[in-house]
Design a protein around this motif. Sequence first.
Motif, PDB file in Angstrom:
ATOM      1  N   LEU A 155       0.824  -1.205   0.000  1.00 30.28           N
ATOM      2  CA  LEU A 155       0.000   0.000   0.000  1.00 30.28           C
ATOM      3  C   LEU A 155       0.859   1.256   0.000  1.00 30.28           C
ATOM      4  O   LEU A 155       0.543   2.233  -0.686  1.00 30.28           O
ATOM      5  N   ALA A 156       1.949   1.248   0.754  1.00 31.56           N
ATOM      6  CA  ALA A 156       2.855   2.400   0.778  1.00 31.56           C
ATOM      7  C   ALA A 156       3.474   2.620  -0.597  1.00 31.56           C
ATOM      8  O   ALA A 156       3.594   3.769  -1.058  1.00 31.56           O
ATOM      9  N   GLU A 157       3.853   1.537  -1.256  1.00 34.28           N
ATOM     10  CA  GLU A 157       4.418   1.646  -2.599  1.00 34.28           C
ATOM     11  C   GLU A 157       3.378   2.182  -3.576  1.00 34.28           C
ATOM     12  O   GLU A 157       3.666   3.070  -4.385  1.00 34.28           O
ATOM     13  N   ALA A 158       2.157   1.671  -3.491  1.00 34.45           N
ATOM     14  CA  ALA A 158       1.082   2.149  -4.371  1.00 34.45           C
ATOM     15  C   ALA A 158       0.790   3.619  -4.128  1.00 34.45           C
ATOM     16  O   ALA A 158       0.575   4.392  -5.068  1.00 34.45           O
ATOM     17  N   GLU A 159       0.809   4.030  -2.852  1.00 33.36           N
ATOM     18  CA  GLU A 159       0.564   5.438  -2.524  1.00 33.36           C
ATOM     19  C   GLU A 159       1.691   6.320  -3.069  1.00 33.36           C
ATOM     20  O   GLU A 159       1.441   7.418  -3.577  1.00 33.36           O
ATOM     21  N   ALA A 160       2.919   5.835  -2.984  1.00 34.36           N
ATOM     22  CA  ALA A 160       4.052   6.612  -3.487  1.00 34.36           C
ATOM     23  C   ALA A 160       3.951   6.810  -4.998  1.00 34.36           C
ATOM     24  O   ALA A 160       4.291   7.874  -5.516  1.00 34.36           O
TER      25      ALA A 160
END
Length: 94
Positions: free
Chosen positions: A60-65
């Motif tokens: 999720l953090a990667e997708a948000e980035a």
Amino acid sequence: MSDQAWTIESICEALGNPALSQRFLGEINRAPAHELLTVFAKWRTIAAGVSVAAERGRMLAEAEAVAGEIPGDWVDMTDRVQAEAAAARGRGAA
């Protein structure tokens, strides 16, 4: 972790928190011999859950980035949380 057999060491690593690892080690070290597998299985399940949650968080953090927001349908609960906090303060809750 599903590709490899779980060990006491891998459970400690998967827990990802020194206090939680110490709790696991304490339980496994104090368990009577006939309860070792039960205690181990309990903590293996906990560690697997933590591993899955951590991996999901990384994704999720990667997708948000990349996209600037977390994918999925999200419900804004800000107003509800603020109303509940105000009500709690009104009742004298800290």
